[in-house]
Motif scaffolding. Structure first.
Motif, PDB file in Angstrom:
ATOM      1  N   SER A 426       0.831  -1.208   0.000  1.00 46.90           N
ATOM      2  CA  SER A 426       0.000   0.000   0.000  1.00 46.90           C
ATOM      3  C   SER A 426       0.865   1.257   0.000  1.00 46.90           C
ATOM      4  O   SER A 426       0.589   2.231  -0.731  1.00 46.90           O
ATOM      5  CB  SER A 426      -0.940  -0.009   1.217  1.00 46.90           C
ATOM      6  OG  SER A 426      -0.171  -0.100   2.419  1.00 46.90           O
ATOM      7  N   ALA A 427       1.940   1.238   0.772  1.00 45.11           N
ATOM      8  CA  ALA A 427       2.807   2.420   0.841  1.00 45.11           C
ATOM      9  C   ALA A 427       3.514   2.638  -0.496  1.00 45.11           C
ATOM     10  O   ALA A 427       3.579   3.778  -1.013  1.00 45.11           O
ATOM     11  CB  ALA A 427       3.826   2.249   1.964  1.00 45.11           C
ATOM     12  N   ASP A 428       4.017   1.558  -1.073  1.00 50.88           N
ATOM     13  CA  ASP A 428       4.692   1.690  -2.359  1.00 50.88           C
ATOM     14  C   ASP A 428       3.720   2.122  -3.464  1.00 50.88           C
ATOM     15  O   ASP A 428       4.079   2.895  -4.367  1.00 50.88           O
ATOM     16  CB  ASP A 428       5.348   0.368  -2.742  1.00 50.88           C
ATOM     17  CG  ASP A 428       6.493   0.004  -1.801  1.00 50.88           C
ATOM     18  OD1 ASP A 428       7.036   0.939  -1.150  1.00 50.88           O
ATOM     19  OD2 ASP A 428       6.847  -1.189  -1.725  1.00 50.88           O
ATOM     20  N   MET A 429       2.497   1.600  -3.373  1.00 48.06           N
ATOM     21  CA  MET A 429       1.506   1.977  -4.384  1.00 48.06           C
ATOM     22  C   MET A 429       1.171   3.458  -4.288  1.00 48.06           C
ATOM     23  O   MET A 429       1.013   4.145  -5.319  1.00 48.06           O
ATOM     24  CB  MET A 429       0.244   1.136  -4.203  1.00 48.06           C
ATOM     25  CG  MET A 429      -0.828   1.429  -5.224  1.00 48.06           C
ATOM     26  SD  MET A 429      -0.329   1.074  -6.932  1.00 48.06           S
ATOM     27  CE  MET A 429      -0.197  -0.702  -6.877  1.00 48.06           C
ATOM     28  N   ILE A 430       1.064   3.995  -3.064  1.00 46.87           N
ATOM     29  CA  ILE A 430       0.765   5.422  -2.908  1.00 46.87           C
ATOM     30  C   ILE A 430       1.900   6.275  -3.459  1.00 46.87           C
ATOM     31  O   ILE A 430       1.664   7.271  -4.150  1.00 46.87           O
ATOM     32  CB  ILE A 430       0.506   5.723  -1.406  1.00 46.87           C
ATOM     33  CG1 ILE A 430      -0.792   5.062  -0.953  1.00 46.87           C
ATOM     34  CG2 ILE A 430       0.442   7.228  -1.170  1.00 46.87           C
ATOM     35  CD1 ILE A 430      -1.043   5.161   0.538  1.00 46.87           C
ATOM     36  N   ASP A 431       3.130   5.882  -3.162  1.00 50.41           N
ATOM     37  CA  ASP A 431       4.274   6.646  -3.676  1.00 50.41           C
ATOM     38  C   ASP A 431       4.326   6.609  -5.213  1.00 50.41           C
ATOM     39  O   ASP A 431       4.602   7.632  -5.859  1.00 50.41           O
ATOM     40  CB  ASP A 431       5.577   6.078  -3.102  1.00 50.41           C
ATOM     41  CG  ASP A 431       5.688   6.311  -1.603  1.00 50.41           C
ATOM     42  OD1 ASP A 431       4.979   7.230  -1.098  1.00 50.41           O
ATOM     43  OD2 ASP A 431       6.463   5.597  -0.944  1.00 50.41           O
TER      44      ASP A 431
END
Length: 771
Positions: A426-431
């Motif tokens: 989720s964090a990588d997708m947001i970035d």
């Protein structure tokens, strides 16, 4: 000849006051001489016309005037009036005859020598000489003899007396003493003599003018008459002037026969035919020039207004210059945005690859420790074990999510290792989404300050379409079809910045606005110009070759993951559509297409060498299906089998020998067959073999006369026969039929028949006969 002043004479009337004086003057002894002089002056212009020699007339005029004056002056001394008149008449007549003969002889001499006659000095003879000449001339006529021109005989007055005895002789007044001293002339006589002289000079001038006039006329006639006629005239004159040469009989000529005549005529005919052909060629050339000139004239006449044409060309030139300036300025921004998007996608691909390699490394190390049953007791090794344990737990949680996703999607036959591992946290997708949004926001700002005529592909092509419709000749002569792809390259790259051919839901090229605009422009070109060989139909293939294929090649080399089924399927779909469209427009294989296919092959080779890892464990470790070693080996086998499937999906785009070498020679024979040989024969092995056979392209086995499979499948066929032998001796016999069906599918018919005959499986012969 010196010019004399023009003199005018006024003729007196007959009833004038001077008539009496004129009669008196005529009665005087000198009057007859004066009349003779005047008469000779009037008759003077007639004589030079016959001679055509310069000065001849004047000389004879002087002779005439002097002889007459002398002849008349002699009798005037005796005072006779009638006798001088008769002598004057006879002398003038004889003088004329002599003059004619002399003038004709002189003319003959002047014409033969082709030189102009010159004025000769003339000695004026006396009366006795004239009388002697007259007498001798009469005697010559009477004797029909020639007249001598040279009179050198001495004569006396007695001879003159004897000559006067004829019936036509003059009176004997000449026997009197001749007075050689002239009487003083009166004023009227001198005036008459001066008038006579002037008349002679005037006649001489007129004769010279007539002579020059005749010369000029002859010159003009020579210019007008042809050369051949002139030659004929010269030849006729030369024949008249020269004697005809006699033909020399002694001269021998070469023999003449029909062959010589025929050869000469043939040569002459060939020359005439060559001349005729050259004339025909010239005629055809002239006809072509006339047609070309007429068409040019018609085109010029049909041209509406040159001012409007010039205005259009000027406006088109200004438009193209502004368009080039705009694109040169914006191409820098387009390259920056393009590089930023490419770097973001490359970073994501490297993240997936690194994560897969780390998972493989940690899991393999953990299983190696389990197999060796060696546990470390140090803190450092304990920390590593704790980190490895945490990574393994994270990997297991991700696999659980993938299985759940597969079940929800309806795929109940999901195998571990076949699922895609390209999901992000989720964090990588947001970035990633944030970075991509920033790039796309900058992407939209590139052409915000540009008019639509300079950034909209449809409007740009509309400008060139107007040029093509109004002035097609200049349009095609300017090679616009080669210029349009270069002009559209920055704008097409601008639209392809957000295009990712590896995404399953990516937009196809045919659905893009620029593709539809270019197709419409090409269709209007073929319909409007009615030219099947129009150069505009190559615009689309050139755009694909110069713009789309290089971008697609970059995706293949740096971003594409061959182990990802979704990326491979999307990429194959895009490549098939692009290459088919490109091949329909371009007959020869372009460099862009070759680079793309070479990149695909190179990337798959790298995946086979770096990403395929199937460990081999002891049978005791893999007999338990729930053991970590067995699960890890199964996942790696199915991962390699997924790569095998992805490679063979390119069977319609890549050459068969390349796919067979890469998929069968390197992947199947080196990795998959070895893993199958290490596995326990049973239903699982047969299932794996069925999957391998299912992934093989049917195109390779369409030949009905084929009884032996391709050489690269020989190891696989031997493994199938070995497995069938093992299963035929056990209780599991249904899998033997499955193996026979696999052999039949891959066209290993000879091996299948041998196995059936060896193990007396007659009920399976029908399977072979159905093929």
């Amino acid at each position: 000849m010196a010019h004399r002043p023009k003199r005018t004479f006024r003729q007196r009337r007959a009833d004038s006051s001077d008539s009496d004086s004129a009669r008196e003057l005529s009665a005087e002894p000198g009057a007859p001489g004066e009349q003779a002089a005047l008469g000779s002056a009037q008759e003077g212009p007639e004589l030079p016309r016959r001679s055509r020699a310069r000065g001849g007339g004047r000389g004879r005029g002087l002779v005439w005037a002097s002889s007459r004056r002398c002849a008349r002056a002699a009798p005037r001394l005796d005072g006779g009036s009638n006798a001088p008149e008769s002598r004057t008449v006879d002398l003038s007549t004889d003088e004329e005859d002599g003059t004619h003969h002399s003038s004709e002889s002189k003319d003959d001499q002047s014409s033969s020598s082709n030189s102009s006659s010159s004025l000769e000095e003339v000695n004026i003879p006396d009366a006795a000489f004239i009388q002697t000449a007259y007498r001798k001339r009469r005697l010559a006529r009477a004797q029909e003899d020639y007249i001598s021109l040279d009179v050198k005989h001495a004569f006396t007055i007695s001879d003159m007396k004897n000559s006067s005895e004829g019936p036509e002789s003059e009176p004997d007044d000449h026997e009197d003493t001749i007075q050689f001293t002239l009487k003083p002339q009166t004023l009227r006589q001198r005036m008459a003599e001066g008038r006579t002289t002037r008349n002679e000079e005037t006649s001489e001038d007129s004769q010279e003018d007539e002579k020059y006039q005749d010369i000029w006329e002859q010159q003009q006639m020579r210019k007008a008459v042809k050369i051949t006629e002139g030659q004929d005239i010269d030849l006729s004159r030369s024949r008249e002037s020269h004697t005809v040469k006699k033909f020399d009989v002694s001269i021998s000529f070469p023999p003449i026969n029909l062959e010589i005549i025929k050869t000469q005529l043939s040569t002459r005919l060939a020359g005439l035919q060559d001349t005729h052909r050259s004339h025909l060629r010239e005629y055809e050339k002239y006809i072509q020039d006339i047609r070309s000139s007429k068409s040019t004239i018609q085109n010029l006449e049909n041209s509406s207004n040159q001012a409007l044409n010039l205005k259009f060309y000027k406006s088109m030139k200004v438009y193209v210059e502004n368009l080039i300036d705009c694109l040169n300025e914006k191409i820098i921004n387009i390259q920056e945005i393009e590089s930023a998007m490419h770097a973001l996608l490359l970073k994501q691909a490297m993240t997936f690859m690194k994560r897969r390699q780390d998972e493989l490394k940690y899991e393999s190390a953990y299983l190696q420790q389990l197999s060796c049953k060696a546990e470390s007791s140090t803190n450092g090794s304990l920390a590593i074990n704790e980190k490895t344990q945490w990574i393994l737990e994270e990997i297991e949680s991700q696999r659980a999510q993938r299985r759940q996703t597969s079940v929800l999607s309806g795929n109940c036959t999901h195998q571990e290792g076949t699922s895609s591992d390209d999901e992000l946290s989720s964090a990588d997708m947001i970035d990633f989404q944030k970075s991509q949004g920033d790039i796309l926001q900058d992407h939209k700002k590139i052409f915000e300050d540009v008019h639509s005529d300079f950034c909209n592909i449809q409007n740009i092509l509309l400008k060139f379409q107007q040029w093509r419709e109004k002035f097609p000749d200049s349009y095609y002569e300017a090679f616009i079809s080669l210029c349009i792809p270069k002009l559209l390259n920055p704008l097409i790259r601008f639209q392809l910045i957000d295009w990712n051919p590896l995404k399953f839901d990516s937009v196809g090229l045919k659905q893009m606005p620029w593709f539809a605009s270019v197709e419409e422009f090409i269709d209007s070109s073929l319909e409007g110009s009615k030219k099947e060989d129009s150069s505009d139909k190559k615009i689309l293939s050139t755009v694909i070759n110069k713009t789309v294929l290089p971008r697609l090649t970059d995706f293949v080399e740096f971003i594409w993951d061959p182990l990802s089924a979704s990326q491979t399927t999307s990429l194959i779909t895009q490549c098939r559509m692009i290459l088919e469209e490109h091949s329909s427009c371009e007959n020869e294989v372009s460099k862009g297409k070759q680079d793309l296919l070479e990149s695909i092959v190179s990337r798959m080779k790298k995946a086979v060498e770096d990403d395929v890892f199937i460990p081999l464990y002891p049978k005791s470790a893999v007999e338990d299906r729930t053991s970590p070693h067995s699960k890890f080996q199964e996942r790696q086998f199915w991962s390699g089998l997924k790569l095998f499937r992805n490679i063979l999906l390119w069977n319609e785009l890549l050459p068969e020998d390349t796919l067979q070498e890469l998929g069968l020679g390197k992947l199947l024979n080196r990795y998959l067959i070895i893993a199958l040989l290490n596995a326990i024969p049973g239903p699982d092995v047969v299932k794996k073999c069925n999957q391998i056979a299912a992934f093989l392209p049917e195109k390779w086995f369409k030949n009905s006369a084929m009884r032996t499979s391709i050489p690269q499948l020989e190891n696989f066929i031997q493994f199938l026969l070995q497995s069938a032998r093992k299963l035929s001796g056990s209780e599991i016999r249904d899998e033997v039929k499955e193996i026979i069906l696999i052999l039949v599918k891959i066209k290993a018919l000879n091996q299948a028949e041998s196995f059936i005959e060896e193990y007396h499986l007659d009920h399976l012969k029908s399977v072979i006969e159905e093929v």
